[in-house]
Design a protein around this motif. Structure first.
Motif, PDB file in Angstrom:
ATOM      1  N   MET A   1     -17.391  51.700 -27.556  1.00 29.31           N
ATOM      2  CA  MET A   1     -17.951  53.054 -27.560  1.00 29.31           C
ATOM      3  C   MET A   1     -18.697  53.229 -26.255  1.00 29.31           C
ATOM      4  O   MET A   1     -19.474  52.374 -25.862  1.00 29.31           O
ATOM      5  CB  MET A   1     -18.874  53.274 -28.761  1.00 29.31           C
ATOM      6  N   GLY A   2     -18.500  54.414 -25.514  1.00 34.85           N
ATOM      7  CA  GLY A   2     -19.207  54.652 -24.269  1.00 34.85           C
ATOM      8  C   GLY A   2     -20.617  55.126 -24.514  1.00 34.85           C
ATOM      9  O   GLY A   2     -20.977  55.539 -25.599  1.00 34.85           O
ATOM     10  N   ARG A   3     -21.310  55.073 -23.530  1.00 33.03           N
ATOM     11  CA  ARG A   3     -22.690  55.514 -23.669  1.00 33.03           C
ATOM     12  C   ARG A   3     -22.747  57.027 -23.819  1.00 33.03           C
ATOM     13  O   ARG A   3     -21.938  57.754 -23.256  1.00 33.03           O
ATOM     14  CB  ARG A   3     -23.470  55.098 -22.428  1.00 33.03           C
ATOM     15  N   ARG A   4     -23.743  57.519 -24.538  1.00 33.38           N
ATOM     16  CA  ARG A   4     -23.972  58.947 -24.763  1.00 33.38           C
ATOM     17  C   ARG A   4     -25.261  59.352 -24.121  1.00 33.38           C
ATOM     18  O   ARG A   4     -26.159  58.545 -23.918  1.00 33.38           O
ATOM     19  CB  ARG A   4     -24.048  59.252 -26.270  1.00 33.38           C
ATOM     20  N   CYS A   5     -25.355  60.626 -23.845  1.00 38.29           N
ATOM     21  CA  CYS A   5     -26.552  61.168 -23.240  1.00 38.29           C
ATOM     22  C   CYS A   5     -27.664  61.060 -24.245  1.00 38.29           C
ATOM     23  O   CYS A   5     -27.532  61.369 -25.421  1.00 38.29           O
ATOM     24  CB  CYS A   5     -26.329  62.627 -22.812  1.00 38.29           C
ATOM     25  N   SER A   6     -28.783  60.617 -23.783  1.00 35.53           N
ATOM     26  CA  SER A   6     -29.934  60.465 -24.660  1.00 35.53           C
ATOM     27  C   SER A   6     -30.525  61.803 -25.062  1.00 35.53           C
ATOM     28  O   SER A   6     -31.301  61.877 -26.012  1.00 35.53           O
ATOM     29  CB  SER A   6     -31.020  59.622 -23.938  1.00 35.53           C
ATOM     30  N   LEU A   7     -30.131  62.878 -24.384  1.00 33.53           N
ATOM     31  CA  LEU A   7     -30.685  64.174 -24.714  1.00 33.53           C
ATOM     32  C   LEU A   7     -29.739  64.978 -25.636  1.00 33.53           C
ATOM     33  O   LEU A   7     -30.133  65.432 -26.690  1.00 33.53           O
ATOM     34  CB  LEU A   7     -30.920  64.978 -23.412  1.00 33.53           C
ATOM     35  N   CYS A   8     -28.412  65.124 -25.215  1.00 29.71           N
ATOM     36  CA  CYS A   8     -27.504  65.967 -26.001  1.00 29.71           C
ATOM     37  C   CYS A   8     -26.394  65.186 -26.660  1.00 29.71           C
ATOM     38  O   CYS A   8     -25.615  65.721 -27.467  1.00 29.71           O
ATOM     39  CB  CYS A   8     -26.900  67.065 -25.127  1.00 29.71           C
ATOM     40  N   GLY A   9     -26.311  63.910 -26.381  1.00 34.46           N
ATOM     41  CA  GLY A   9     -25.266  63.079 -26.971  1.00 34.46           C
ATOM     42  C   GLY A   9     -23.920  63.269 -26.327  1.00 34.46           C
ATOM     43  O   GLY A   9     -22.909  62.789 -26.865  1.00 34.46           O
ATOM     44  N   GLY A  10     -23.879  63.980 -25.208  1.00 39.62           N
ATOM     45  CA  GLY A  10     -22.624  64.204 -24.531  1.00 39.62           C
ATOM     46  C   GLY A  10     -22.153  62.944 -23.810  1.00 39.62           C
ATOM     47  O   GLY A  10     -22.865  61.942 -23.684  1.00 39.62           O
ATOM     48  N   LYS A  11     -20.847  63.106 -23.358  1.00 38.79           N
ATOM     49  CA  LYS A  11     -20.282  61.968 -22.652  1.00 38.79           C
ATOM     50  C   LYS A  11     -20.950  61.817 -21.298  1.00 38.79           C
ATOM     51  O   LYS A  11     -21.405  62.763 -20.702  1.00 38.79           O
ATOM     52  CB  LYS A  11     -18.768  62.174 -22.479  1.00 38.79           C
ATOM     53  N   MET A  12     -20.954  60.557 -20.911  1.00 38.01           N
ATOM     54  CA  MET A  12     -21.629  60.204 -19.665  1.00 38.01           C
ATOM     55  C   MET A  12     -20.591  59.960 -18.599  1.00 38.01           C
ATOM     56  O   MET A  12     -19.520  59.452 -18.865  1.00 38.01           O
ATOM     57  CB  MET A  12     -22.459  58.908 -19.858  1.00 38.01           C
ATOM     58  N   SER A  13     -20.927  60.344 -17.415  1.00 32.74           N
ATOM     59  CA  SER A  13     -20.141  60.012 -16.257  1.00 32.74           C
ATOM     60  C   SER A  13     -21.054  59.239 -15.350  1.00 32.74           C
ATOM     61  O   SER A  13     -21.908  59.796 -14.662  1.00 32.74           O
ATOM     62  CB  SER A  13     -19.644  61.272 -15.541  1.00 32.74           C
ATOM     63  N   GLU A  19     -22.186  66.991 -19.936  1.00 33.02           N
ATOM     64  CA  GLU A  19     -22.370  68.275 -20.619  1.00 33.02           C
ATOM     65  C   GLU A  19     -23.695  68.926 -20.213  1.00 33.02           C
ATOM     66  O   GLU A  19     -23.733  70.126 -19.947  1.00 33.02           O
ATOM     67  CB  GLU A  19     -22.361  68.070 -22.123  1.00 33.02           C
ATOM     68  N   CYS A  20     -24.830  68.143 -20.218  1.00 32.87           N
ATOM     69  CA  CYS A  20     -26.112  68.792 -19.877  1.00 32.87           C
ATOM     70  C   CYS A  20     -26.595  68.392 -18.492  1.00 32.87           C
ATOM     71  O   CYS A  20     -27.539  68.937 -17.964  1.00 32.87           O
ATOM     72  CB  CYS A  20     -27.154  68.473 -20.924  1.00 32.87           C
ATOM     73  N   GLY A  21     -25.962  67.386 -17.935  1.00 33.87           N
ATOM     74  CA  GLY A  21     -26.288  66.999 -16.570  1.00 33.87           C
ATOM     75  C   GLY A  21     -27.545  66.118 -16.455  1.00 33.87           C
ATOM     76  O   GLY A  21     -28.063  65.915 -15.355  1.00 33.87           O
ATOM     77  N   LEU A  22     -28.077  65.557 -17.590  1.00 36.39           N
ATOM     78  CA  LEU A  22     -29.305  64.724 -17.535  1.00 36.39           C
ATOM     79  C   LEU A  22     -29.005  63.377 -16.898  1.00 36.39           C
ATOM     80  O   LEU A  22     -27.998  62.753 -17.221  1.00 36.39           O
ATOM     81  CB  LEU A  22     -29.861  64.503 -18.947  1.00 36.39           C
ATOM     82  N   ASP A  23     -29.882  63.022 -16.006  1.00 39.01           N
ATOM     83  CA  ASP A  23     -29.750  61.685 -15.381  1.00 39.01           C
ATOM     84  C   ASP A  23     -30.431  60.666 -16.301  1.00 39.01           C
ATOM     85  O   ASP A  23     -31.654  60.594 -16.407  1.00 39.01           O
ATOM     86  CB  ASP A  23     -30.430  61.708 -14.010  1.00 39.01           C
ATOM     87  N   ASN A  24     -29.633  59.951 -17.027  1.00 40.12           N
ATOM     88  CA  ASN A  24     -30.168  58.991 -18.024  1.00 40.12           C
ATOM     89  C   ASN A  24     -30.729  57.726 -17.393  1.00 40.12           C
ATOM     90  O   ASN A  24     -31.316  56.856 -18.098  1.00 40.12           O
ATOM     91  CB  ASN A  24     -29.064  58.591 -18.997  1.00 40.12           C
ATOM     92  N   SER A  25     -30.681  57.538 -16.094  1.00 40.03           N
ATOM     93  CA  SER A  25     -31.266  56.344 -15.468  1.00 40.03           C
ATOM     94  C   SER A  25     -32.783  56.357 -15.577  1.00 40.03           C
ATOM     95  O   SER A  25     -33.459  55.314 -15.499  1.00 40.03           O
ATOM     96  CB  SER A  25     -30.850  56.267 -13.988  1.00 40.03           C
ATOM     97  N   ILE A  26     -33.347  57.547 -15.794  1.00 44.17           N
ATOM     98  CA  ILE A  26     -34.807  57.634 -15.973  1.00 44.17           C
ATOM     99  C   ILE A  26     -35.235  56.859 -17.214  1.00 44.17           C
ATOM    100  O   ILE A  26     -36.215  56.135 -17.227  1.00 44.17           O
ATOM    101  CB  ILE A  26     -35.227  59.109 -16.048  1.00 44.17           C
TER     102      ILE A  26
END
Length: 336
Positions: A1-13, A19-26
């Motif tokens: 399973m790939g990682r999901r955005c911690s904010l919207c659960g969208g797919k990560m690139s 989807e929301c453009g959040l930088d999850n490295s923070i």
């Protein structure tokens, strides 16, 4: 399973959400920070504590080792000091052992000096006791030489000076009795008791005195005075030798004639000499003097070879003694 955005659960690139453009490295940085805050610090603390424990262990070990060596060194130093003290003290104890023993032996009996003081007994070596029973006797004797059993009876005497200053000298070789008693001078007593005179003893009374002898147990004389074989007097006013250029050997009375002086009779080969001071006065302890009607020194034994030394200007007369008795005149002074 790939990682999901911690904010919207969208797919990560990569680390950014498609989807929301959040930088999850923070979020990753925050989690790492939290992990560092929780685990690395505790590990460091543990590491430090462990180090402190290890260091403390080493310190304890070193202290134990140091204490062990220090205790050994301390014990060794203490033993050395004890040995040194003993080496200094033991010789002193040995030196004072006799005094310590004397002290403990006399405890409770007075001071050591009083206990150890020796009182001389003049009659310690007597070979027999003088009988208590006997006859009463009293006699006054002027200066001269008297033999007990011949001139004076054996007995236990009281003596008292009647004239002059002087005393008596008792010589008893058989019983090892040697006594001198002085009387009459200032500070001296007038008499003495318990003077034991055994047969054969010689009693000398100082010239210029008269001394009284009194006893209640006088024993019989063992020898009577005999007639003196010598008949002629001899005038002595210079030094002579008996049996050569002087008088014949024998027993004489020496009478003072003139000049204040003395006569000395001496046996050079036996290193013996006796000096007699004779004059016509009795000198008393209070400084006074009185006339001596009979300035004579009695019963002097003069063997052959004796030198008679006379002081200048003095003059004496040798008179054959009435107290003559049987005596080995030639060896009379050998025992002196």
């Amino acid at each position: 399973m790939g990682r999901r955005c911690s904010l919207c659960g969208g797919k990560m690139s990569g680390k950014r959400c498609t989807e929301c453009g959040l930088d999850n490295s923070i979020n990753d940085r925050n989690r790492m920070r939290n992990v560092r805050l929780e685990h690395p610090v505790s590990e460091k603390r543990v590491s430090v504590q462990k180090k402190e424990i290890d260091v403390g262990k080493n310190v304890v070990q070193r202290n134990n080792s140091k204490n062990s060596h220090g205790a050994k060194n301390k014990k060794s130093g203490k033993a050395a000091r004890i040995i040194t003290i003993l080496c200094a003290v033991i010789p002193l104890l040995i030196a004072f052992v006799p005094d310590i023993v004397k002290l403990f032996s006399t405890m409770g009996t007075g001071t050591p000096e009083a206990v150890m003081e020796y009182e001389y007994d003049e009659y310690e070596w007597v070979t027999r006791e003088i009988p208590q029973e006997g006859e009463g006797f009293a006699g006054a004797f002027a200066g001269g030489v008297y033999k007990v059993g011949v001139h004076i009876p054996e007995g236990i005497y009281e003596i008292q000076i009647l004239k002059g200053i002087g005393g008596i000298d008792v010589k008893d070789d058989e019983n090892s009795i040697y006594i001198y008693r002085s009387m009459g001078d200032e500070g001296d007593v007038a008499g003495y008791e318990d003077i034991r005179l055994y047969n054969g003893a010689q009693v000398r009374v100082d010239s210029g005195t008269i001394i009284q002898f009194v006893t209640e147990n006088a024993q019989p004389l063992v020898q009577e005075c005999l007639e003196n074989p010598l008949k002629d007097n001899y005038v002595l006013d210079h030094t002579v030798t008996v049996g050569m250029d002087g008088p014949a050997p024998g027993i004489y009375d020496i009478r003072w004639e003139k000049g204040s002086g003395w006569i000395e009779y001496m046996m050079p080969q036996w290193d013996y000499s006796q000096t007699i001071f004779l004059n016509n006065y009795y000198y008393n302890g209070d400084g006074t003097a009185e006339q001596n009607p009979d300035p004579v020194y009695k019963n002097v034994v003069l063997p052959a070879g004796m030198e008679l030394i006379v002081e200048d200007e003095a003059k004496f007369t040798l008179i054959p003694s009435e107290g003559y008795y049987e005596e080995n005149i030639d060896s009379y002074y050998e025992e002196y």
